[in-house]
Design an enzyme around this catalytic site. Sequence first.
Site, PDB file in Angstrom:
ATOM      1  N   HIS A  16       0.831  -1.213   0.000  1.00 35.96           N
ATOM      2  CA  HIS A  16       0.000   0.000   0.000  1.00 35.96           C
ATOM      3  C   HIS A  16       0.866   1.264   0.000  1.00 35.96           C
ATOM      4  O   HIS A  16       0.610   2.204  -0.752  1.00 35.96           O
ATOM      5  CB  HIS A  16      -0.860   0.064   1.273  1.00 35.96           C
ATOM      6  N   LYS A  40     -17.609  -5.506   7.802  1.00 41.64           N
ATOM      7  CA  LYS A  40     -16.325  -6.122   8.187  1.00 41.64           C
ATOM      8  C   LYS A  40     -15.998  -5.746   9.618  1.00 41.64           C
ATOM      9  O   LYS A  40     -16.358  -4.667  10.084  1.00 41.64           O
ATOM     10  CB  LYS A  40     -15.196  -5.596   7.284  1.00 41.64           C
ATOM     11  N   ARG A  89      -1.958  -6.701  -7.993  1.00 47.37           N
ATOM     12  CA  ARG A  89      -0.849  -7.598  -7.644  1.00 47.37           C
ATOM     13  C   ARG A  89      -0.643  -8.669  -8.708  1.00 47.37           C
ATOM     14  O   ARG A  89       0.394  -9.288  -8.766  1.00 47.37           O
ATOM     15  CB  ARG A  89      -1.115  -8.255  -6.291  1.00 47.37           C
ATOM     16  N   SER A 126      -2.847  -7.422   3.567  1.00 46.84           N
ATOM     17  CA  SER A 126      -3.143  -7.174   4.983  1.00 46.84           C
ATOM     18  C   SER A 126      -3.474  -8.484   5.692  1.00 46.84           C
ATOM     19  O   SER A 126      -3.157  -8.664   6.869  1.00 46.84           O
ATOM     20  CB  SER A 126      -4.317  -6.201   5.116  1.00 46.84           C
TER      21      SER A 126
HETATM   22  P1  ADP Z   1      -9.796  -3.577  -0.260  1.00 47.47           P
HETATM   23  O1  ADP Z   1     -10.473  -4.301   0.872  1.00 47.47           O
HETATM   24  O2  ADP Z   1     -10.593  -2.414  -0.784  1.00 47.47           O
HETATM   25  O3  ADP Z   1      -9.239  -4.435  -1.364  1.00 47.47           O
HETATM   26  P2  ADP Z   1      -7.075  -3.338   0.680  1.00 47.47           P
HETATM   27  O4  ADP Z   1      -6.615  -2.539   1.857  1.00 47.47           O
HETATM   28  O5  ADP Z   1      -6.922  -4.795   0.737  1.00 47.47           O
HETATM   29  O6  ADP Z   1      -8.568  -2.877   0.464  1.00 47.47           O
HETATM   30  O7  ADP Z   1      -6.337  -2.808  -0.638  1.00 47.47           O
HETATM   31  C1  ADP Z   1      -6.463  -1.479  -1.067  1.00 47.47           C
HETATM   32  C2  ADP Z   1      -5.835  -1.353  -2.453  1.00 47.47           C
HETATM   33  O8  ADP Z   1      -4.443  -1.628  -2.383  1.00 47.47           O
HETATM   34  C3  ADP Z   1      -6.414  -2.347  -3.477  1.00 47.47           C
HETATM   35  O9  ADP Z   1      -6.492  -1.720  -4.738  1.00 47.47           O
HETATM   36  C4  ADP Z   1      -5.385  -3.451  -3.510  1.00 47.47           C
HETATM   37  O10 ADP Z   1      -5.380  -4.108  -4.751  1.00 47.47           O
HETATM   38  C5  ADP Z   1      -4.107  -2.647  -3.298  1.00 47.47           C
HETATM   39  N1  ADP Z   1      -3.048  -3.487  -2.742  1.00 47.47           N
HETATM   40  C6  ADP Z   1      -3.126  -4.308  -1.679  1.00 47.47           C
HETATM   41  N2  ADP Z   1      -1.948  -4.923  -1.460  1.00 47.47           N
HETATM   42  C7  ADP Z   1      -1.106  -4.480  -2.427  1.00 47.47           C
HETATM   43  C8  ADP Z   1       0.256  -4.757  -2.772  1.00 47.47           C
HETATM   44  N3  ADP Z   1       0.978  -5.638  -2.077  1.00 47.47           N
HETATM   45  N4  ADP Z   1       0.789  -4.120  -3.838  1.00 47.47           N
HETATM   46  C9  ADP Z   1       0.030  -3.229  -4.546  1.00 47.47           C
HETATM   47  N5  ADP Z   1      -1.243  -2.940  -4.294  1.00 47.47           N
HETATM   48  C10 ADP Z   1      -1.820  -3.549  -3.249  1.00 47.47           C
END
Ligand code: ADP
Length: 157
Positions: A16, A40, A89, A126
Site C-alpha cells: 500500500h 467487516k 498484484r 493485509s
Molecule cells: P480492499 O479491501 O478495498 O481491497 P485493501 O486494503 O486490501 O482494500 O487494498 C487497497 C488497495 O491496495 C487495493 O487496490 C489493492 O489491490 C491494493 N493493494 C493491496 N496490497 C497491495 C500490494 N501488495 N501491492 C500493490 N497494491 C496492493
Amino acid sequence: MICLFPGSFDPPTMGHIDLARRAAKLFDRVIVAVMINPEKRPLFTAEERIDLIGRCLWDCPNVEARAGRGLTLDMAREAGAGVLLRGLRGEGDAGFEAQLAAANRHVGGVETLAMFTSPEYGYISSTIVRDVMRHGGSLKGLVPPEIEDILAKKAFE
Ligand code: ADP
C-alpha cells in the site's frame, strides 16, 4: 489532479505504502481513503489505520489519509478527486478490479487508474500481515519499519 486511493488498510502494508508514494509523484494530491465497512470487523479502528498511514508517509506532504463511509465514488466527489487509484498484484486482482472500476464509472462517472505492484511486494496483503502478527512472526519487509513495533505490540492485546 487529486486521486483517491480507497481501501481497508487493515493494516497498511509495504504494498500500500509503495503505491501511495509512487502515486504522490504523479498526482498533485493523494487522499488515502480508509473505508469503514460496517460488514467487516477490522482489527484496527479507522483512527488507528489513519495514524499508521500517517507514520509511514509523514515525508510525503501531498499525501493525506482520512476515513470514508459509504460509496467511494461519493467520497471522491466530495474530496474533489478526479480519479480513483487501485493496486494490481496480478491476475488474481485484475478481474475483480475491472468489475469495480466499471461499476464506479457506470454509477458515478468516475474513472479508475490501476497501478501494478512493485514485484517485491506483490505477495503482500493485509491478511498475510494479520496472520503473521497473530503468530508472533517477524513483520520485517511486510510493513514499513515505522509501524513494525506498533503492530507487534497490538498482537499481544
Ligand atoms: P480492499 O479491501 O478495498 O481491497 P485493501 O486494503 O486490501 O482494500 O487494498 C487497497 C488497495 O491496495 C487495493 O487496490 C489493492 O489491490 C491494493 N493493494 C493491496 N496490497 C497491495 C500490494 N501488495 N501491492 C500493490 N497494491 C496492493
